[in-house]
Design an enzyme around this catalytic site. Structure first.
Site, PDB file in Angstrom:
ATOM      1  N   HIS A   1      -7.781   5.138   7.523  1.00 31.60           N
ATOM      2  CA  HIS A   1      -8.927   4.853   6.533  1.00 31.60           C
ATOM      3  C   HIS A   1      -9.362   3.468   6.392  1.00 31.60           C
ATOM      4  O   HIS A   1      -8.218   2.636   6.742  1.00 31.60           O
ATOM      5  CB  HIS A   1      -8.974   5.808   5.426  1.00 31.60           C
TER       6      HIS A   1
ATOM      7  N   GLU B   1      -8.409  -2.701   6.518  1.00 34.10           N
ATOM      8  CA  GLU B   1      -7.369  -3.162   5.480  1.00 34.10           C
ATOM      9  C   GLU B   1      -6.888  -4.357   5.988  1.00 34.10           C
ATOM     10  O   GLU B   1      -6.591  -5.562   5.415  1.00 34.10           O
ATOM     11  CB  GLU B   1      -7.209  -2.308   4.560  1.00 34.10           C
TER      12      GLU B   1
ATOM     13  N   GLU C   1       0.008   4.398   1.904  1.00 30.98           N
ATOM     14  CA  GLU C   1       0.047   5.636   2.923  1.00 30.98           C
ATOM     15  C   GLU C   1       1.020   5.545   3.949  1.00 30.98           C
ATOM     16  O   GLU C   1       1.492   6.536   4.681  1.00 30.98           O
ATOM     17  CB  GLU C   1      -1.431   5.582   3.609  1.00 30.98           C
TER      18      GLU C   1
ATOM     19  N   ASP D   1       0.869  -1.134   0.108  1.00 36.85           N
ATOM     20  CA  ASP D   1       0.062   0.042   0.090  1.00 36.85           C
ATOM     21  C   ASP D   1       0.982   1.285   0.020  1.00 36.85           C
ATOM     22  O   ASP D   1       1.961   1.096  -0.130  1.00 36.85           O
ATOM     23  CB  ASP D   1      -0.973  -0.028   1.261  1.00 36.85           C
TER      24      ASP D   1
END
Length: 274
Positions: A115, A133, A10, A8
């Site tokens: 998030h 996630e 972020e 990912d």
């Protein structure tokens, strides 16, 4: 040894805000290069510690961020965004371990850019366990008997991983000051840390157990407004819990729950601004 690496964005070193992870913003090209270099650090360490096969899955946004021409040649890459299992596409029982890099904390929790999939999600649950996630992806790995051996990202993502997966190795490449500010390692030091922690995780992989999901799980997603819940509930088998913005889906297994989550959040984003 065969390893799976989901990357990912972020949680990548030095990235504090959305000007780095949105492809339309000015810092994005810098960020994707750092992201690729961090993936390479993990691949180098994996190959150097016995991995004969490494599969990397680009897991951010449109999932075409990693620079394939700059990626370590000993790894294969999954790139592109229409994937039935999204961030864990092609993960199966043939892998000896999974690594999650560049990860962030779940929605509603402290952590840089925290998030869960989209900004329409306030909370997400498998049965009564609140997950993001990271947790949902780890459940999919566990469905196939694959342990998540390393999680890298900000300090909040690392703490979330440690609470979910006993014995998991973590690599905090930055510390969250707020949701859009961090204290970060230099990329050179972060890459060294990732290589060190990858080697450690490989050495410990036999002692880290898969996060086994519940059988016939109930997926519950709490959305930020009722319109999003209404859209999500259009998917067959879904229903809104009365008096809430929570949409419930009874799944036959975690793979069906995962695919349901993808459809629900995409539908919910039809109501973006009101």
């Amino acid at each position: 040894m065969k390893l799976y690496v989901s990357v990912d964005m972020e949680g990548i070193t030095g990235l504090p805000d959305y000007t780095f992870v949105d492809s339309s913003r000015h810092n994005y090209e810098r960020a994707r290069r750092i992201m690729t270099e961090e993936a390479n650090a993990i691949i180098r360490a994996a190959v150097g510690n016995g991995a004969e096969e490494v599969l990397v899955n680009d897991s951010h946004s449109k999932m075409n961020n990693l620079l394939v021409e700059e990626l370590h040649p000993d790894a294969d890459l999954i790139t592109g965004d229409l994937k039935a299992l999204s961030m864990v596409q092609s993960l199966d029982e043939t892998f000896d371990g999974a690594i999650f890099a560049g990860y962030h904390a779940r929605a509603g929790q402290p952590g840089v850019m925290s998030h869960s999939m989209t900004f329409g999600v306030r909370n997400m649950y498998i049965n009564d366990v609140a997950i993001g996630e990271l947790g949902l992806n780890a459940y999919v790995a566990g469905h196939f008997g694959v342990p998540v051996i390393l999680v890298a990202g900000d300090d909040c993502a690392c703490r979330e991983a440690e609470a979910l997966i006993p014995g998991v190795v973590t690599a905090a490449v930055k510390q969250s000051i707020s949701r859009s500010a961090v204290k970060t390692l230099h990329p050179t030091k972060a890459r060294a840390l990732l290589e060190e922690k990858t080697a450690e995780a490989i050495g410990k992989r036999s002692s880290i157990q898969p996060l086994v999901p519940p059988k016939q799980p109930t997926l519950r997603i709490e959305f930020t407004n009722y319109g999003q819940a209404e859209w999500a509930a259009l998917m067959p088998g879904c229903e809104i819990e009365p008096g809430t913005t929570v949409v419930k889906f009874e799944a036959k297994d975690i793979l069906e729950a995962y695919r349901a989550m993808l459809v629900m959040v995409e539908l919910a984003m039809q109501t973006k601004f009101c």
